[in-house]
Design a protein around this motif. Structure first.
Motif, short mmCIF file in Angstrom:
data_model
loop_
_atom_site.label_atom_id
_atom_site.label_comp_id
_atom_site.label_asym_id
_atom_site.label_seq_id
_atom_site.Cartn_x
_atom_site.Cartn_y
_atom_site.Cartn_z
N ALA A 1 0.80 -1.23 0.00
CA ALA A 1 0.00 0.00 0.00
C ALA A 1 0.84 1.28 0.00
N PRO A 2 1.89 1.39 0.83
CA PRO A 2 2.65 2.65 0.82
C PRO A 2 3.33 2.94 -0.53
N VAL A 3 3.70 1.89 -1.25
CA VAL A 3 4.39 2.08 -2.53
C VAL A 3 3.44 2.66 -3.57
N MET A 4 2.16 2.37 -3.46
CA MET A 4 1.19 2.82 -4.46
C MET A 4 1.13 4.34 -4.56
N SER A 5 1.32 5.02 -3.43
CA SER A 5 1.23 6.49 -3.44
C SER A 5 2.38 7.14 -4.20
N PHE A 6 3.45 6.41 -4.44
CA PHE A 6 4.59 6.96 -5.18
C PHE A 6 4.63 6.44 -6.62
N THR A 7 3.68 5.61 -6.99
CA THR A 7 3.68 5.03 -8.35
C THR A 7 2.35 5.31 -9.04
N VAL A 8 1.47 4.32 -9.10
CA VAL A 8 0.24 4.46 -9.89
C VAL A 8 -0.74 5.46 -9.29
N LEU A 9 -0.65 5.74 -7.98
CA LEU A 9 -1.55 6.68 -7.34
C LEU A 9 -0.87 7.99 -6.96
N ASP A 10 0.26 8.27 -7.59
CA ASP A 10 0.95 9.53 -7.34
C ASP A 10 0.05 10.69 -7.77
N PRO A 11 -0.21 11.66 -6.89
CA PRO A 11 -1.14 12.74 -7.23
C PRO A 11 -0.76 13.54 -8.47
N GLU A 12 0.53 13.81 -8.64
CA GLU A 12 0.95 14.60 -9.80
C GLU A 12 0.69 13.84 -11.10
N MET A 13 0.97 12.54 -11.09
CA MET A 13 0.75 11.75 -12.29
C MET A 13 -0.74 11.65 -12.62
N VAL A 14 -1.57 11.46 -11.57
CA VAL A 14 -3.01 11.39 -11.79
C VAL A 14 -3.54 12.72 -12.32
N ARG A 15 -3.02 13.82 -11.80
CA ARG A 15 -3.47 15.13 -12.25
C ARG A 15 -3.11 15.38 -13.71
N GLU A 16 -1.96 14.90 -14.14
CA GLU A 16 -1.56 15.09 -15.53
C GLU A 16 -2.37 14.22 -16.48
N LYS A 17 -2.64 12.98 -16.08
CA LYS A 17 -3.36 12.07 -16.96
C LYS A 17 -4.87 12.27 -16.89
N MET A 18 -5.35 12.85 -15.78
CA MET A 18 -6.79 13.09 -15.62
C MET A 18 -7.00 14.53 -15.20
N PRO A 19 -6.92 15.46 -16.16
CA PRO A 19 -6.99 16.89 -15.82
C PRO A 19 -8.31 17.31 -15.18
N HIS A 20 -9.37 16.57 -15.39
CA HIS A 20 -10.67 16.93 -14.84
C HIS A 20 -11.04 16.02 -13.66
N VAL A 21 -10.04 15.54 -12.95
CA VAL A 21 -10.28 14.64 -11.83
C VAL A 21 -11.07 15.36 -10.74
N ASN A 22 -11.89 14.60 -10.02
CA ASN A 22 -12.69 15.15 -8.93
C ASN A 22 -11.78 15.72 -7.84
N PRO A 23 -12.05 16.96 -7.36
CA PRO A 23 -11.18 17.57 -6.33
C PRO A 23 -11.08 16.73 -5.07
N SER A 24 -12.19 16.11 -4.64
CA SER A 24 -12.14 15.30 -3.42
C SER A 24 -11.25 14.07 -3.60
N LEU A 25 -11.28 13.47 -4.79
CA LEU A 25 -10.41 12.34 -5.07
C LEU A 25 -8.95 12.77 -5.07
N LEU A 26 -8.69 13.92 -5.66
CA LEU A 26 -7.31 14.42 -5.69
C LEU A 26 -6.81 14.73 -4.29
N HIS A 27 -7.68 15.29 -3.45
CA HIS A 27 -7.30 15.54 -2.07
C HIS A 27 -7.03 14.25 -1.32
N ARG A 28 -7.82 13.23 -1.61
CA ARG A 28 -7.61 11.93 -0.97
C ARG A 28 -6.24 11.36 -1.36
#
Length: 465
Positions: A299-326
């Motif tokens: 689980a801790p590794v996921m936050s630095f790889t597939v669930l990295d906030p910066e990467m998610v923001r780049e690939k999903m520019p219209h991501v839900n703000p609450s999900l991005l905060h999570r």
């Protein structure tokens, strides 16, 4: 009295106790009337008693019967009350679970029954987790709050294990009682929430007069109803598969209507696991046990790889703000896990992590502020990360082992339909537990304990082990 009356049958006595009753009790060859509940023979003074109380009194006592109170009635009471509490007062699910567990154990002992052997593997995991979390109190950040929470959680945990062993030995009649109660409870909960939605909160306006009715008032309800549906499905499957499928359809409808995406997603995953558990049970057991254990450990590794906030923001520019905060919360938590990976920050320390109360601005890919919140609001909203954060690698390993054992135990249930329902409930619980609530929240632990006890009952009807 309802819980602790002895004997094979209960009867109502419709006259006051007097000296004649005492005489009959002392002289009766078959023992006290109130213990044996037998028709009083003439030689023991029944005629004298009739003459003082009026003709027909003893006859009425001998014929006025109700079913014996048994463990099924006790657990069935919880099965009816729990979904209703989930609608209007979910915080009361914790005391309900405590009362239910204590009542089950006390009634079992009162009837002179021995406590069945506990599951050694699960008991070992719980005991080791209790010891390790207790040791972590020496370095936790919030000593007083952690000690209080530790005593509350880990004194109750062994009792819950004992109660689960007790319900595994219920008789078929007791199991039927609980099964009917589980159906009644979930139907009552679904009816009440549908009534609230259709009337704009008719009952809520009475219970909470100062609150404005919105569906957000029921943000914890989906987790309760969509978990308690599975014991009902287990019962219905043995009666009518069409009715069980209809219940799953009702769950999908209710879950899509209420405001808790993780609970709805978990229930959909549970349906997939239910179908897979029916068709390929051994493969389902292996996949669930492996996926849950590995998911906890990495689980801790996921936050630095597939669930990295910066990467998610780049690939999903219209991501839900609450999900991005999570995702930002999880990244913050993972960075603190890396600082103390072996022993963690101590039990119940998530709410006191340094920097956790700092405000954070959620921004989109164009650096425009789209939301804000604390970096770590009380808990990470991720059970795996919270265990890693507070108890380190030993705690995460114990949790992974516990979930894998639960999947393996579900896979050993001989009845195909009930085994599939157990897979479904476990697959519903884990996503909710991972992505929504704090690990040590009392009401949430109450939900898990109550649902597990209810699921154990119909499964135990034909298979005590």
């Amino acid at each position: 009295s309802w819980f602790f009356l002895p004997g094979s049958r209960l009867k109502y006595w419709n006259a006051p106790i007097d000296s004649a009753f005492d005489t009959v009790t002392q002289n009766g060859a078959s023992g006290p009337i109130c213990r044996e509940f037998r028709t009083i023979p003439a030689s023991c003074g029944a005629e004298e008693l009739n003459s003082q109380r009026g003709a027909g009194t003893v006859h009425e006592c001998a014929t006025m019967r109700v079913e014996q109170v048994h463990l099924g009635h006790i657990l069935g009471t919880g099965a009816v009350v729990a979904p209703v509490l989930g609608v209007f007062a979910p915080n009361f699910l914790a005391p309900l679970a405590i009362l239910l567990v204590v009542a089950l154990i006390a009634f079992c002992r009162f009837r002179g029954q021995s406590i069945p052997p506990l599951d050694r593997s699960l008991t070992t995991v719980v005991v080791l987790t209790t010891i390790w979390s207790g040791v972590s109190l020496f370095w936790t950040i919030d000593v007083s709050g952690a000690l209080e929470k530790w005593l509350a959680v880990f004194v109750f945990a062994p009792l819950a294990l004992v109660a689960s062993a007790v319900v595994s030995r219920l008789t078929p009649d007791e199991c039927k009682t609980v099964g009917r109660a589980a159906l009644a409870g979930i139907l009552a909960g679904i009816f009440l929430i549908l009534l609230e939605v259709s009337t704009g909160g008719f009952i809520s306006r009475v219970v909470f007069p100062g609150e404005t009715f919105t569906l957000e008032l029921f943000n914890r309800l989906p987790s309760v109803l969509l978990i308690f549906i599975w014991p009902a499905v287990a019962v219905l499957w043995s009666l009518s598969r069409l009715a069980a499928v209809a219940m799953l359809g009702v769950g999908v409808g209710v879950g899509s209507m209420l405001p808790n995406e993780s609970a709805f997603a978990g229930f959909c995953i549970g349906i997939v696991a239910f179908v897979a558990g029916w068709i390929v049970p051994k493969l389902t057991r292996t996949v669930l046990a492996t996926a849950m254990a590995l998911g906890i450990l990495v689980a801790p590794v996921m936050s630095f790889t597939v669930l990295d906030p910066e990467m998610v923001r780049e690939k999903m520019p219209h991501v839900n703000p609450s999900l991005l905060h999570r995702l930002q919360i999880w990244e913050f938590t993972s960075r603190h896990i890396v600082e103390q990976p072996l022993h963690g920050w101590g039990f119940n320390s998530a709410r006191k992590i340094p920097g956790g109360n700092e405000r954070y601005l959620v921004k989109d890919i164009k650096d425009i502020t789209i939301g804000q919140g604390d970096r770590l609001p009380l808990h990470p909203h991720n059970g795996a990360l919270q265990v890693w954060l507070e108890l380190g690698f030993p705690g995460a390993l114990a949790l992974a082992g516990f979930l894998a054992l639960m999947a393996c135990r579900a896979g050993t249930i001989p009845d195909p339909g009930r085994r599939a329902a157990a897979f479904g409930m476990l697959s519903t619980i884990v996503p909710v537990w991972l992505f929504s609530f704090g690990v040590w929240q009392g009401w949430w632990l109450g939900v898990l304990i109550l649902a597990t006890l209810l699921m154990a009952v119909p499964l135990a009807a034909k298979s005590p082990e």
